[in-house]
Write a protein that holds these residues in place. Structure first.
Motif, mmCIF file in Angstrom:
data_model
loop_
_atom_site.group_PDB
_atom_site.id
_atom_site.type_symbol
_atom_site.label_atom_id
_atom_site.label_comp_id
_atom_site.label_asym_id
_atom_site.label_seq_id
_atom_site.Cartn_x
_atom_site.Cartn_y
_atom_site.Cartn_z
ATOM 1 N N THR A 24 0.828 -1.209 0.000
ATOM 2 C CA THR A 24 0.000 0.000 0.000
ATOM 3 C C THR A 24 0.862 1.259 0.000
ATOM 4 O O THR A 24 0.565 2.237 -0.699
ATOM 5 C CB THR A 24 -0.932 0.002 1.226
ATOM 6 N N GLN A 25 1.931 1.228 0.767
ATOM 7 C CA GLN A 25 2.853 2.373 0.805
ATOM 8 C C GLN A 25 3.453 2.627 -0.567
ATOM 9 O O GLN A 25 3.552 3.777 -1.019
ATOM 10 C CB GLN A 25 3.958 2.122 1.832
ATOM 11 N N ARG A 26 3.837 1.559 -1.267
ATOM 12 C CA ARG A 26 4.430 1.708 -2.600
ATOM 13 C C ARG A 26 3.412 2.233 -3.603
ATOM 14 O O ARG A 26 3.700 3.135 -4.383
ATOM 15 C CB ARG A 26 4.990 0.362 -3.094
ATOM 16 N N GLU A 27 2.223 1.655 -3.582
ATOM 17 C CA GLU A 27 1.212 1.990 -4.582
ATOM 18 C C GLU A 27 0.713 3.428 -4.455
ATOM 19 O O GLU A 27 0.465 4.096 -5.456
ATOM 20 C CB GLU A 27 0.026 1.029 -4.470
ATOM 21 N N TYR A 28 0.545 3.891 -3.217
ATOM 22 C CA TYR A 28 -0.093 5.188 -3.010
ATOM 23 C C TYR A 28 0.877 6.258 -2.513
ATOM 24 O O TYR A 28 0.477 7.408 -2.321
ATOM 25 C CB TYR A 28 -1.252 5.038 -2.020
ATOM 26 N N GLY A 29 2.136 5.876 -2.324
ATOM 27 C CA GLY A 29 3.115 6.854 -1.868
ATOM 28 C C GLY A 29 2.807 7.410 -0.499
ATOM 29 O O GLY A 29 3.063 8.587 -0.216
ATOM 30 N N ILE A 30 2.218 6.557 0.353
ATOM 31 C CA ILE A 30 1.832 6.971 1.697
ATOM 32 C C ILE A 30 2.833 6.406 2.706
ATOM 33 O O ILE A 30 3.141 5.222 2.682
ATOM 34 C CB ILE A 30 0.410 6.475 2.041
ATOM 35 N N LYS A 31 3.303 7.247 3.590
ATOM 36 C CA LYS A 31 4.282 6.794 4.581
ATOM 37 C C LYS A 31 3.617 6.063 5.741
ATOM 38 O O LYS A 31 4.089 5.020 6.193
ATOM 39 C CB LYS A 31 5.082 7.989 5.102
ATOM 40 N N HIS A 32 2.534 6.639 6.242
ATOM 41 C CA HIS A 32 1.879 6.074 7.426
ATOM 42 C C HIS A 32 0.627 5.299 7.011
ATOM 43 O O HIS A 32 -0.351 5.883 6.536
ATOM 44 C CB HIS A 32 1.519 7.179 8.414
ATOM 45 N N VAL A 33 0.686 3.988 7.194
ATOM 46 C CA VAL A 33 -0.421 3.100 6.835
ATOM 47 C C VAL A 33 -0.727 2.192 8.027
ATOM 48 O O VAL A 33 0.186 1.685 8.676
ATOM 49 C CB VAL A 33 -0.064 2.228 5.605
ATOM 50 N N ILE A 34 -2.002 2.012 8.340
ATOM 51 C CA ILE A 34 -2.375 1.033 9.357
ATOM 52 C C ILE A 34 -3.176 -0.079 8.696
ATOM 53 O O ILE A 34 -3.913 0.145 7.727
ATOM 54 C CB ILE A 34 -3.182 1.660 10.515
ATOM 55 N N LYS A 35 -2.999 -1.268 9.212
ATOM 56 C CA LYS A 35 -3.677 -2.435 8.654
ATOM 57 C C LYS A 35 -4.653 -3.005 9.670
ATOM 58 O O LYS A 35 -4.258 -3.468 10.749
ATOM 59 C CB LYS A 35 -2.655 -3.504 8.261
ATOM 60 N N CYS A 332 -10.431 3.733 1.132
ATOM 61 C CA CYS A 332 -9.684 3.757 2.398
ATOM 62 C C CYS A 332 -8.183 3.570 2.176
ATOM 63 O O CYS A 332 -7.365 4.125 2.923
ATOM 64 C CB CYS A 332 -10.215 2.674 3.339
ATOM 65 N N LEU A 333 -7.821 2.805 1.159
ATOM 66 C CA LEU A 333 -6.397 2.635 0.843
ATOM 67 C C LEU A 333 -5.740 3.980 0.565
ATOM 68 O O LEU A 333 -4.611 4.237 0.989
ATOM 69 C CB LEU A 333 -6.220 1.716 -0.370
ATOM 70 N N LYS A 334 -6.458 4.849 -0.143
ATOM 71 C CA LYS A 334 -5.920 6.174 -0.465
ATOM 72 C C LYS A 334 -5.684 6.999 0.798
ATOM 73 O O LYS A 334 -4.871 7.928 0.796
ATOM 74 C CB LYS A 334 -6.887 6.919 -1.388
ATOM 75 N N LEU A 335 -6.400 6.650 1.850
ATOM 76 C CA LEU A 335 -6.274 7.368 3.123
ATOM 77 C C LEU A 335 -5.333 6.662 4.099
ATOM 78 O O LEU A 335 -5.203 7.064 5.248
ATOM 79 C CB LEU A 335 -7.669 7.526 3.758
ATOM 80 N N GLY A 336 -4.712 5.579 3.615
ATOM 81 C CA GLY A 336 -3.708 4.892 4.432
ATOM 82 C C GLY A 336 -4.268 3.910 5.434
ATOM 83 O O GLY A 336 -3.614 3.605 6.437
ATOM 84 N N VAL A 337 -5.464 3.362 5.170
ATOM 85 C CA VAL A 337 -6.059 2.373 6.065
ATOM 86 C C VAL A 337 -6.465 1.145 5.243
ATOM 87 O O VAL A 337 -7.160 1.264 4.230
ATOM 88 C CB VAL A 337 -7.292 2.926 6.803
ATOM 89 N N ILE A 338 -6.020 -0.017 5.704
ATOM 90 C CA ILE A 338 -6.314 -1.263 4.994
ATOM 91 C C ILE A 338 -7.378 -2.045 5.758
ATOM 92 O O ILE A 338 -7.188 -2.408 6.923
ATOM 93 C CB ILE A 338 -5.062 -2.152 4.850
ATOM 94 N N THR A 354 -10.955 -5.092 11.363
ATOM 95 C CA THR A 354 -10.324 -5.622 12.569
ATOM 96 C C THR A 354 -10.322 -4.557 13.660
ATOM 97 O O THR A 354 -10.100 -3.377 13.382
ATOM 98 C CB THR A 354 -8.875 -6.056 12.273
ATOM 99 N N ILE A 355 -10.569 -4.968 14.895
ATOM 100 C CA ILE A 355 -10.493 -4.048 16.024
ATOM 101 C C ILE A 355 -9.019 -3.781 16.341
ATOM 102 O O ILE A 355 -8.243 -4.712 16.528
ATOM 103 C CB ILE A 355 -11.196 -4.623 17.268
ATOM 104 N N GLY A 356 -8.641 -2.509 16.386
ATOM 105 C CA GLY A 356 -7.251 -2.145 16.644
ATOM 106 C C GLY A 356 -7.058 -1.526 18.012
ATOM 107 O O GLY A 356 -7.892 -1.670 18.917
ATOM 108 N N THR A 357 -5.963 -0.830 18.167
ATOM 109 C CA THR A 357 -5.737 -0.041 19.370
ATOM 110 C C THR A 357 -6.659 1.174 19.334
ATOM 111 O O THR A 357 -7.294 1.474 18.312
ATOM 112 C CB THR A 357 -4.284 0.444 19.443
ATOM 113 N N GLU A 358 -6.712 1.921 20.425
ATOM 114 C CA GLU A 358 -7.547 3.126 20.461
ATOM 115 C C GLU A 358 -7.150 4.090 19.347
ATOM 116 O O GLU A 358 -8.015 4.633 18.638
ATOM 117 C CB GLU A 358 -7.408 3.811 21.824
#
Length: 378
Positions: A24-35, A332-338, A354-358
Motif C-alpha cells: 500500500t505504501q508503494r502503490e499510493y506513496g503513503i508513509k503512514h499506513v495502518i492495517k 480507504c487505501l488512499k487514506l492509508g487504512v487497509i 479488525t479491532i485495533g488499538t484506540e
C-alpha cells in the motif's frame, strides 16, 4: 497445459490474503499506513514469546523436534487432555488439511455454510473434495438443520466444518443449537461423519451461550477442536496452530503430517506464549474496549454491522456508504487504512474491520467519515 492437471486444481480459486502495508505504501506513496484487515493482534506479539524466539535463534542450524514434545506437553496440560490428543500444524490451516487428507479421497464431500472461513473449501478442493454449502440464516448464522439434511442425504459426506465464531461474519452457533446437531450427526453412519469445531477466536468470546469446545469434545466421539496462536498471542507470522483430536484418530492424522512442519522458533515461541497470561488479558481488554467503541461509532454513523464474537466487525458498506465493500476498501487505501473486502465470500456489499488499538480505531473512523462526506448516493 490444462490436461496435465486434475480438474479440481485447474478450477481452484486460491485464498486471497490481506493487502500488505508495504504494498500500500508503494502503490499510493503513503508513509503512514495502518492495517486492520487480517484480524491480527494490534498489540503485537507476546513479550514472553519474543524472548523465547530470540533465544531459539541461536540454534537455527538444527531441525525442529519433529514430535513437538515440549509444546504438545504444554498444550495437553492447558486443554486437560493427553499428549497423544494434540496434533500440531503450520497454523491451524494445516490441521484442516491434515484432517481432510486423513478422512477423504477425491469424490468425497465436506458440508459447510455459505460464508464459512475460506480455508475450508479451498483445502478440500486441493484434495479433490467438494464442499456442499447451505445458505446462511437471515442473521448470517449457520443453518444447522439444512446442514444436517445434506449430511443425511449424501453418503460420501465425511467432514463438517463449523468455525465458531465464524470468520468473516463474527456470528456463532449457540449451545442450544449445536448440542442437538452434534447428537444427530453422531448417529449418522455409525459416527463416521467427523465435525471440525474451529475455535480460532475462542479467547475473544464474551457470549455465555457459545459452548466450550473441549466440553463438547468430551461428549462426542466424532469431534476435533482447532485452535491457533495467530490471534490472541499475536504469532500469525510464525504459523503455528493445533488440533485436539482423539488418540485413535490422531495417530492417523500424524501419519499424513510431514515431519518438521512447525519450526524451532514457532515451537518455542508458542510454548512461551501459553504462559503469558498478562499479555492475553491485556489483548482481551483492548479488544473489548475497542469493540464497544467501534460499535457505538458505527451506530452513530448509521453503518450497519453484524454483532461479532471475534476481534473484528463485518460492516455493510452498501447500506452505510452506498458503495460496495471493494469500493470502500479502495477509497480507504488512499487514506492509508487497509480493511478487508469479502466479495470472495459471496458478500460483495460487506467489509471486514479488525479491532485495533484506540489510536488505530480513531484513524479508521476518520477514514470512514471522510468517505461518508463524499459518498455516492445509494
Amino acid at each position: 497445459m490444462s490436461q496435465q492437471f486434475p480438474i479440481y486444481i485447474e478450477e481452484l480459486k486460491p485464498y486471497i490474503a490481506g493487502k500488505p502495508i508495504e504494498e500500500t505504501q508503494r502503490e499510493y506513496g503513503i508513509k503512514h499506513v495502518i492495517k486492520l484487515a487480517s484480524n491480527e493482534n494490534p498489540l503485537g506479539s507476546s513479550p514472553k514469546a519474543l524472548k523465547a524466539i530470540q533465544k531459539a535463534m541461536s540454534q537455527l542450524q538444527l531441525y525442529p523436534d519433529a514430535s513437538g514434545f515440549h509444546l504438545r506437553t504444554a498444550l495437553a496440560k492447558l486443554e486437560k487432555v493427553s499428549f497423544d490428543e494434540i496434533v500440531l500444524g503450520n497454523g491451524s490451516n494445516e490441521v484442516i488439511e491434515l484432517l481432510i487428507r486423513t478422512f477423504c479421497v477425491p469424490g468425497d464431500f465436506m458440508v459447510a455454510s455459505d460464508g464459512v472461513f475460506a480455508a475450508y473449501p479451498i483445502s478440500a478442493r486441493i484434495q479433490g473434495v467438494d464442499t456442499l454449502f447451505t445458505r446462511m440464516t437471515q442473521d448470517y448464522c449457520f443453518d444447522l438443520k439444512a446442514m444436517l439434511e445434506l449430511i443425511k442425504k449424501n453418503e460420501r459426506v465425511k467432514l463438517v466444518a463449523i468455525p465458531n465464531p465464524n470468520n468473516p461474519t463474527g456470528t456463532y452457533v449457540r449451545e442450544k443449537e449445536l448440542l442437538p446437531f452434534l447428537k444427530e450427526v453422531e448417529k449418522i453412519r455409525d459416527g463416521s461423519v467427523h465435525v471440525i469445531l474451529d475455535y480460532a477466536y475462542w479467547d475473544y468470546v464474551t457470549a455465555k451461550d457459545l459452548p466450550d469446545p473441549i466440553k463438547l469434545y468430551r461428549k462426542f466421539s466424532n469431534i476435533s477442536v482447532l485452535k491457533t496462536f495467530s490471534k490472541i498471542y499475536g504469532l500469525g507470522g510464525l504459523r503455528v496452530g493445533y488440533g485436539v483430536i482423539r488418540p485413535a484418530l490422531a495417530k492417523y492424522v500424524q501419519k499424513v503430517r510431514m515431519p518438521f512442519n512447525v519450526s524451532n522458533l514457532a515451537l518455542e515461541g508458542a510454548r512461551a506464549a501459553i504462559t503469558d497470561t498478562a499479555f492475553v488479558k491485556k489483548s482481551i481488554r483492548v479488544n473489548q474496549v475497542g469493540m464497544k467503541f467501534m460499535r457505538k461509532a458505527f451506530d452513530e454513523l448509521k453503518i450497519p454491522y453484524l454483532p461479532s464474537q471475534g476481534n473484528f466487525l463485518l460492516i455493510n458498506a452498501r447500506l452505510g456508504f452506498g458503495m460496495s465493500g471493494m469500493e470502500v476498501f479502495n477509497e480507504c487505501l488512499k487514506l492509508g487504512v487497509i480493511f478487508r473486502p469479502v466479495a470472495n465470500y459471496g458478500m460483495p456489499d460487506w467489509l471486514r474491520v479488525t479491532i485495533g488499538t484506540e489510536a488505530q480505531n480513531k484513524v479508521a473512523l476518520k477514514a470512514f467519515k471522510t468517505i461518508l462526506k463524499g459518498a455516492k448516493p445509494q
